[in-house]
Scaffold this active site. Structure first.
Site, PDB file in Angstrom:
ATOM      1  CE  LYS A  34     -12.682 180.236 112.770  1.00 57.62           C
ATOM      2  NZ  LYS A  34     -11.250 180.026 112.979  1.00 57.62           N
ATOM      3  NE  ARG A 128      -4.803 182.662 112.620  1.00 59.45           N
ATOM      4  CZ  ARG A 128      -5.973 182.033 112.550  1.00 59.45           C
ATOM      5  NH1 ARG A 128      -6.873 182.420 111.673  1.00 59.45           N
ATOM      6  NH2 ARG A 128      -6.247 181.031 113.351  1.00 59.45           N
TER       7      ARG A 128
END
Ligand SMILES: *Cc1c(COP(=O)(O)O)cnc(C)c1O
Length: 357
Positions: A34, A128
């Site tokens: 990413k 998260r």
């Protein structure tokens, strides 16, 4: 100009050394692409280095790598419910924490007459993504009842939001959860994915990695470091990415601004120390190109400040002239921003073609 020079052989070496290191305790790797926007040649270098999967957080990046003809198993790290159809079409395994999303994946998998694999992410304290451990059995039960969905395994992600370190306690918790679920549902997980580049310290000190058999690594492969204290990992390359920019002004000037001081371009009021007149250079690179705070000069040039399009360097000890080039090493934030900038060209300084060595 400016440009980022990328050494594919350094990335391939890093992927190979990490694959060999983690294989010593039977841990496979997902190479995470990413930060480099799913750049196909970088993902290919990771594959040549021995990673078993390519993982990315953006479906667009995976679509790009597929179009480029990369042959591997693709993993989606973040699953938007609105893109479920493309996820089923383009991705082999997706990470999930919401049953609504898994149901939607099941719907499209059935429509497309495909099976889709999921890894269920468990919350272990970083806050998260993650299913709360107590909710996992119900989540598994519902998922097992869906057609065209296979549970590849479970995973967790630490050291991202809360900065929680992977350690023997939370890694063991993941192993115990996996064992409990496998027993309760009489099933076996293929993948128990314990984390990311922050898991290096745990791995090095672990006598026993339990059931953990996979990690998802981006920064360690790309920048050669672990991510709890950003130490270089022995024998890895830490300069696979180098950023170059051009000097557009070089003059002797005072070291403190003069006139009445108000806000700068970004709304800050800065303090300055007077070091007398000194040689300063401006390079054609600014905050619209890169997170300047994440740059480190290869020639020990101090970065005095930056605005949208200009970065000012102290070059008292290293006189620069207009047209000279300066180069920088990048941290993760700088890499991410530079790779995303349309103004920075990307130049591969070696190819994947002679990768036999
Ligand atoms: C980004 C990401 C990773 C890779 O993190 P690195 O610190 O670059 O190794 C792993 N897992 C998930 C879920 C991610 O979002």
């Amino acid at each position: 100009m400016p440009r980022i020079e990328i050494s594919l052989s350094h990335i391939r070496d890093n992927a190979r050394r990490l694959s060999q290191l983690y294989a010593q305790k039977s841990i496979s790797l997902m190479g995470v692409s990413k930060a480099v926007l799913g750049e196909p040649s970088i993902a290919e270098a990771m594959i040549q280095g021995g990673v078993s999967f390519i993982a990315d957080s953006r479906i667009e990046n995976i679509e790009k790598m597929r179009k480029a003809g990369l042959s591997t198993q693709f993993v989606l790290l973040r699953t938007p419910i609105s893109k479920a159809e493309s996820v089923v079409q383009n991705v082999d395994i997706s990470l999930n924490t919401e049953i609504e999303t898994v149901k939607k994946l099941s719907f499209f998998a059935k429509t497309l007459n495909k099976n889709h694999k999921v890894i269920l992410m468990v919350e272990l304290g970083d806050l998260r993504e993650g299913i709360l451990p107590g909710d996992l059995p119900d989540f598994i039960r519902t998922t097992l009842s869906l057609s065209h969905i296979d549970i590849a395994g479970i995973g967790c992600n630490l050291a991202c939001y809360g900065g929680v370190e992977p350690d023997s306690k939370n890694m063991q918790e993941l192993s115990v959860l996996a064992a409990g679920i496998n027993k309760e549902f009489n099933m076996k997980f293929d993948i128990i994915s314990g984390g990311n580049s922050a898991n290096y310290k745990w791995y090095k000190s672990a006598q026993n990695v339990g059931k953990i058999n996979n990690l998802r690594l981006g920064e360690s492969i790309l920048l050669g470091c672990e991510t709890l204290s950003r130490q270089a990992i022995p024998s890895l390359h830490t300069g696979a990415f180098q950023l170059f920019a051009e000097v557009i002004e070089s003059k002797k000037k005072p070291s403190i601004p003069y006139g009445t001081i108000g806000q700068d371009a970004f709304g800050n009021i800065n303090g300055f120390q007077d070091h007398g007149d000194h040689q300063r250079a401006i390079i054609a690179l600014g905050r619209q190109d890169v997170q300047v705070s994440g740059l480190k000069s290869n020639n020990n040039l101090e970065i005095l400040g930056s605005s949208s399009d200009h970065t000012i360097l102290n070059c008292e000890n290293n006189k620069l002239q207009v047209g000279d080039e300066v180069s920088f090493n990048l941290d993760y934030g700088a890499l991410l921003s530079a790779m995303t900038s349309p103004f920075i060209s990307k130049l591969f300084i070696d190819s994947n073609d002679n990768a036999a060595t």
